[in-house]
Write a protein that holds these residues in place. Structure first.
Motif, short mmCIF file in Angstrom:
data_model
loop_
_atom_site.label_atom_id
_atom_site.label_comp_id
_atom_site.label_asym_id
_atom_site.label_seq_id
_atom_site.Cartn_x
_atom_site.Cartn_y
_atom_site.Cartn_z
N PHE A 210 -8.09 -0.79 -5.39
CA PHE A 210 -9.38 -1.11 -4.80
C PHE A 210 -10.44 -0.10 -5.24
O PHE A 210 -11.57 -0.46 -5.54
CB PHE A 210 -9.26 -1.13 -3.28
CG PHE A 210 -10.56 -1.47 -2.59
CD1 PHE A 210 -11.17 -2.68 -2.81
CD2 PHE A 210 -11.16 -0.56 -1.73
CE1 PHE A 210 -12.37 -2.99 -2.19
CE2 PHE A 210 -12.35 -0.87 -1.11
CZ PHE A 210 -12.96 -2.08 -1.34
N SER B 20 -6.05 1.34 -1.26
CA SER B 20 -5.21 1.19 -2.44
C SER B 20 -6.00 1.67 -3.65
O SER B 20 -7.22 1.49 -3.73
CB SER B 20 -4.78 -0.26 -2.61
OG SER B 20 -5.66 -0.95 -3.45
N LEU C 288 0.82 -1.20 0.00
CA LEU C 288 0.00 0.00 0.00
C LEU C 288 0.87 1.27 0.00
O LEU C 288 0.90 1.99 -0.98
CB LEU C 288 -0.92 -0.01 1.22
CG LEU C 288 -1.93 1.14 1.25
CD1 LEU C 288 -3.01 0.93 0.22
CD2 LEU C 288 -2.52 1.30 2.62
N GLU D 287 -8.29 5.84 3.63
CA GLU D 287 -7.05 5.44 2.99
C GLU D 287 -7.27 4.08 2.36
O GLU D 287 -7.73 3.16 3.02
CB GLU D 287 -6.00 5.33 4.10
CG GLU D 287 -4.60 5.64 3.68
CD GLU D 287 -3.73 5.65 4.91
OE1 GLU D 287 -3.52 4.56 5.46
OE2 GLU D 287 -3.28 6.74 5.30
N LEU E 271 -3.77 1.92 13.27
CA LEU E 271 -2.63 1.50 12.44
C LEU E 271 -2.68 2.09 11.03
O LEU E 271 -3.68 2.03 10.39
CB LEU E 271 -2.57 -0.02 12.35
CG LEU E 271 -2.02 -0.69 13.61
CD1 LEU E 271 -2.26 -2.18 13.55
CD2 LEU E 271 -0.55 -0.40 13.78
#
Lengths: 613, 383
Positions: A589, A586, A542, A584, A613
């Motif tokens: 996606f 990718s 990512l 957030e 995270l």
């Protein structure tokens, strides 16, 4: 011999070039008659007549079959006699004559099935129909490059034959005026001391592709482990393994419909896509680089501009502004060199054509690939200064140190024979014959070696180059023909931290030419999963790839719009009064969501809190 | 009755597997382990056992896949045969694929028949093997004629073969009369079967039916081999029929097995099938000279049998029935899964590995787990 033509007569089908043309009652007589006509040159010697296992007669004259000549045998005696050979030597007889008289026949794969071929005269019996001209012709051109190949394992010969095709050499003698797109040239090519008859036939001496190395079979500080090679620095400085890489670039002044043309010139600063001034510094007034300039990557070789891609844009005051495109030719990324030659010509369409030839001299470096002719390949692991390299009693320092572990498991005995042969040839000042099955006998070479004051087994007393102490073991040393192969580190070395991405997926590009990254593939991903390295995996897949932040409408769960100028976001479906969260993800996606939408699938994202995270 | 060991376990609140407990008890009984040392040994055993356990968050699935897959690439196509016989058994990679694909029938179905003590002699084993082998009419027919004039089938019997297979014409007659009733008759060495209708096509069909008529032995067993292993005679059969062989007198029903795992599932149930999956996989790997830890194999077998029926590894099995849409779609038949999911309004909870990689989140494995451990503490505080 299974498909020998049977004596009893049985009506059979006859085919010509695979086409049925009729039947014959006595196939044996038909074949004999046809072959007789062929031996009288009434039928071309290139026509083959075969009787197959299914009892059919095939007459073949197709183009593109592989044919090979064999000496005809009659009653256990070759029809080509000493008498004929004498005549050929005197020039009274030619090859064409021998063939047309049927002393030598051309065989194709089909007719070969009906023959019994002897390897040599001692093998001849009454059953034999043909004999090889010389046993080594059972191998092709490439396999015949390998000396003493009958002493090698078959796989090693295959490997050696294949690698000899990658060797850099003196590939032609007019390389100076040629403009090959890319070419390697060995600067001090030597003819092999140990050669074969097959090599003579292809004029290998005139177009060699290697050099005679003094090779010691000795380990050297671990730097020649696992097929690495240790090379003597002084040898390299004397020109060993030195080659030149040529690459030609070309540009053409194309004509476009509508009277527009490409122009070879130094581009104007107004031109769209103008690169920094620095790039054009070598160009002459004609827009072409000057010979002997030293260029690096991305330097412009030929300055060129093209007409705009779309119709001219009419500006506000009715003025049409020319926006020519920059389309110069530049040096490829990662390459460089010196301009060898500039060639001005005309293309087939009559347009101006410019070719620029670049030369890149290359001294062997760590990582360059070398191979002997026996499938023993390796890359340079270390370049020793001559003063640190081991030497013999007479002060000979080997050019190359080969690890002894390369020999036993591969069983390339041919290379050992070549080592001795090369040593003998170098000492006696003559060429050694290493032709398959008929090369110089080992015993003779050993005797000659002894006559020169060496041990017959090729071993010599060696002194350590660093301490000067005598080594306990005697070392096998001799001369072997080594080839520099076209795989060199400078062509392959590559690194990337940031760089270009693909437009569609926003993932890094692939391949050296596109300055691409190395793919972390499916199996590599599995390894990270297996190690439980979740954060590293996320970073690779990512953060270091196609990470994007997308505004998502919390109400409909679809991608919303963020207006950067007004710093405010809205959803095209739910309007302005909804919560929009930045997520957030990718880019791939996001692309998947878009593609699903085009399939009429509603991919609703349900958003929730997830640990930081 | 609680033993010393059990007492100690309760005292130390130890969590040990049954096999370890039993071993400790045995050692204690035999006197090799003294009572006073039990506490120390117990501590050490617990320590070792704790270390041997898999850590939470370990990617055991990937580990199992890699541990079986990597040696699998080294598997050669070499097959080991049963010495000196015409028996051909699928081994190596093809067999491994067959097992994990959960094929309905194996390529070379085979039974391994163990014998009881009384039958463990050469003669008896041979007699048993012969009686197992299936005999059909085609085996004992010398010639067969279709009589289109009288619409009947005339078969010349091979007397020698008949004798060899332990059949008498009388037995034959009764079997045939049972099957074909009045249409069949036996005259000396010829068997005549009339067609029920006087139509040529019926006669043709009848031919096949007659030839395949079962006479004796076990249906499906086409070939038998007897081999002596250690001190035991074993019978290997080509073709499998577990329900029937279990009824044969003289075989050991506890040991007799087949390589048709689906048949085991049918006859003995899913637990036995799981066991056979493990055994067959282990044997196949062992034959190829590969060392794979038992736990990897058992994990895969467990996954295959988890919901009561054997599921293949792949599109039609495990991978095709994952809970997550994205995980299924990323494997095979992407569009099919996406469309179905949208039609049923499926929700993907993003709980697995693949889904999170697609979306671009940290996977819930290894270093991605800790968050989960925090939540359990949260629960405690609520109490």
């Amino acid at each position: 011999m299974k498909s020998q033509i049977p004596d009893e007569t049985k009506t059979c089908d006859v085919y010509c070039n695979g086409k049925f043309i009729g039947t014959h009652e006595k196939p044996k007589e038909l074949i004999e008659e046809l072959k007789k006509l062929r031996s009288q040159n009434i039928i071309s010697p290139e026509v083959c007549i075969a009787y197959d296992k299914k009892g059919k007669v095939h007459i073949v004259s197709d183009a593109g079959r592989l044919l090979r000549p064999l000496i005809k045998i009659k009653n256990g005696q070759p029809m080509l006699t000493e008498e004929h050979l004498e005549k050929i030597k005197k020039g009274e007889m030619t090859w064409a004559e021998i063939v047309s008289r049927g002393l030598i026949e051309y065989m194709d794969a089909a007719e070969e099935e009906n023959t019994l071929v002897a390897l040599n005269e001692t093998e001849l019996t009454n059953q034999h129909t043909h004999m090889e001209i010389n046993p080594f012709v059972i191998f092709g051109i490439c396999a015949n490059v390998v000396p003493f190949l009958n002493h090698n394992m078959a796989t090693r010969v295959t490997l050696g034959a294949n690698m000899s095709k990658q060797g850099i050499g003196m590939y032609c003698s007019n390389y100076g005026i040629r403009a090959d797109t890319q070419r390697h040239l060995l600067t001090y090519a030597q003819k092999p001391i140990v050669k074969t008859k097959g090599l003579d036939m292809v004029n290998y001496d005139k177009r060699p592709s290697g050099q005679n190395f003094v090779v010691a079979v000795i380990a050297h500080g671990g730097y020649n482990m696992q097929d690495a090679l240790v090379i003597n620095k002084a040898s390299l400085e004397r020109g060993l393994g030195r080659s030149v890489f040529f690459r030609s670039y070309k540009a053409e002044e194309r004509k476009y419909p509508g009277g527009q043309v490409d122009l070879i010139e130094v581009p104007d600063k107004e031109v769209r896509g103008y690169r920094s001034e620095e790039c054009y510094r070598y160009l002459g007034d004609d827009g072409i680089i000057e010979p002997e300039s030293i260029v690096g990557e991305d330097d412009i070789l030929i300055g060129k501009t093209s007409p705009p891609r779309f119709l001219e844009v009419i500006e506000e005051f009715g003025m049409s502004v020319k926006h020519r495109r920059e389309s110069s030719v530049n040096v490829r990324t990662g390459e460089g060199g010196i301009i060898e030659k500039v060639l001005l010509s005309e293309s087939l369409d009559g347009d101006k054509l410019v070719k620029v030839k670049m030369r890149d001299p290359r001294i062997p470096t760590v990582g360059d690939k070398f191979a002997s002719r026996h499938g023993q390949k390796g890359v340079i692991g270390f370049i020793v200064p001559q003063e640190d390299a081991p030497f013999t009693e007479s002060g000979i320092v080997p050019d190359l140190m080969l690890n002894p572990h390369a020999i036993p498991s591969r069983m390339t005995v041919g290379q050992l024979l070549e080592t001795i042969g090369g040593k003998v040839g170098a000492m006696s000042g003559r060429m050694i014959d290493g032709t398959a099955f008929s090369g110089e006998p080992e015993a003779d070479m050993r005797k000659e070696l002894e006559a020169h004051g060496f041990k017959s087994n090729g071993k010599e007393v060696i002194y350590d180059g660093i301490t000067g102490e005598r080594l306990e073991a005697e070392i096998f040393i001799g001369v072997v023909y080594y080839q520099k192969l076209k795989h060199m580190v400078v062509d392959k070395i590559r690194a990337r931290s940031r760089g270009p991405v693909q437009i569609l997926t926003r993932q890094p590009t692939a391949g050296k030419a596109r300055e691409g990254g190395l793919r972390l593939g499916e199996m590599e991903k599995d390894c990270l999963v297996g190690h439980g390295a979740a954060l590293l995996l996320k970073e690779r897949l990512l953060d270091e790839s196609d990470k994007t932040t997308v505004p998502i409408c919390t109400q409909c769960g679809l991608v919303a719009v963020y207006d950067k100028f007004r710093d405010y976001s809205y959803c095209t479906i739910c309007g302005e009064n909804v919560d929009i969260t930045f997520v957030e993800m990718s880019y791939a996606f996001k692309l998947l969501l878009d593609e699903m939408k085009s399939l009429c699938i509603y991919p609703k994202l349900l958003l929730g809190e997830k640990g930081g995270l | 009755m609680t033993t010393e060991v059990q007492k100690m376990i309760e005292e130390k609140n130890a969590d040990l597997p049954l096999i370890v407990i039993k071993k400790l008890e045995k050692k204690l009984e035999s006197g090799k382990l003294k009572k006073k040392d039990l506490g120390k040994v117990m501590d050490r055993v617990m320590d070792v056992y704790e270390k041997a356990k898999i850590e939470p968050g370990e990617g055991v699935g990937v580990l199992a896949a890699q541990s079986i897959g990597e040696p699998g690439t080294q598997m050669m196509m070499r097959t080991k045969h049963y010495a000196g016989t015409a028996m051909d058994v699928t081994k190596g990679l093809p067999r491994l694929i067959e097992i994990f694909d959960a094929r309905r029938t194996p390529k070379t179905p085979m039974m391994t028949v163990h014998l009881t003590k009384e039958y463990n002699t050469a003669e008896k084993a041979e007699a048993l093997a012969h009686s197992i082998k299936e005999t059909q009419i085609r085996h004992i027919a010398k010639s067969l004629k279709l009589d289109f004039l009288k619409y009947r089938i005339v078969i010349d019997l091979n007397k020698e073969e008949l004798k060899k297979r332990g059949l008498t014409p009388k037995v034959l007659e009764t079997i045939i009369k049972e099957k074909f009733e009045k249409q069949a008759s036996l005259e000396k060495d010829t068997l005549i079967i009339k067609a029920p209708k006087k139509v040529a096509s019926v006669l043709q069909k009848l031919r096949g039916e007659v030839l395949k008529t079962h006479l004796s032995g076990i249906k499906g067993v086409t070939y038998v081999v007897i081999q002596k292993e250690d001190r035991n005679y074993m019978v290997y059969t080509q073709g499998t029929n577990l329900p029937d062989i279990l009824n044969v007198k003289g075989i050991d029903p506890k040991k007799t097995k087949t390589n048709d795992i689906k048949e085991i599932e049918r006859v003995f149930g899913i637990e036995a099938a799981r066991h056979m999956l493990v055994e067959e996989t282990k044997d196949t790997l062992k034959d190829a000279g590969l060392v794979v830890d038992y736990r990897h194999v058992s994990l895969v077998s467990d996954a295959m049998c988890a919901d009561g029926a054997i599921k293949a590894i792949g599109r039609h099995g495990i991978s095709g029935s994952k809970a997550s849409v994205l995980a299924r779609a990323s494997f095979e038949e992407t569009v099919k899964h996406l469309l179905k999911a949208s039609a049923y309004g499926e929700v993907d909870g993003l709980k697995g590995v693949v889904e999170n990689i697609i979306v671009g989140q940290v996977i819930a494995l290894g270093t991605g787990v800790p968050e989960l451990i925090m939540k359990t503490e949260e629960k405690k505080s609520k109490k």
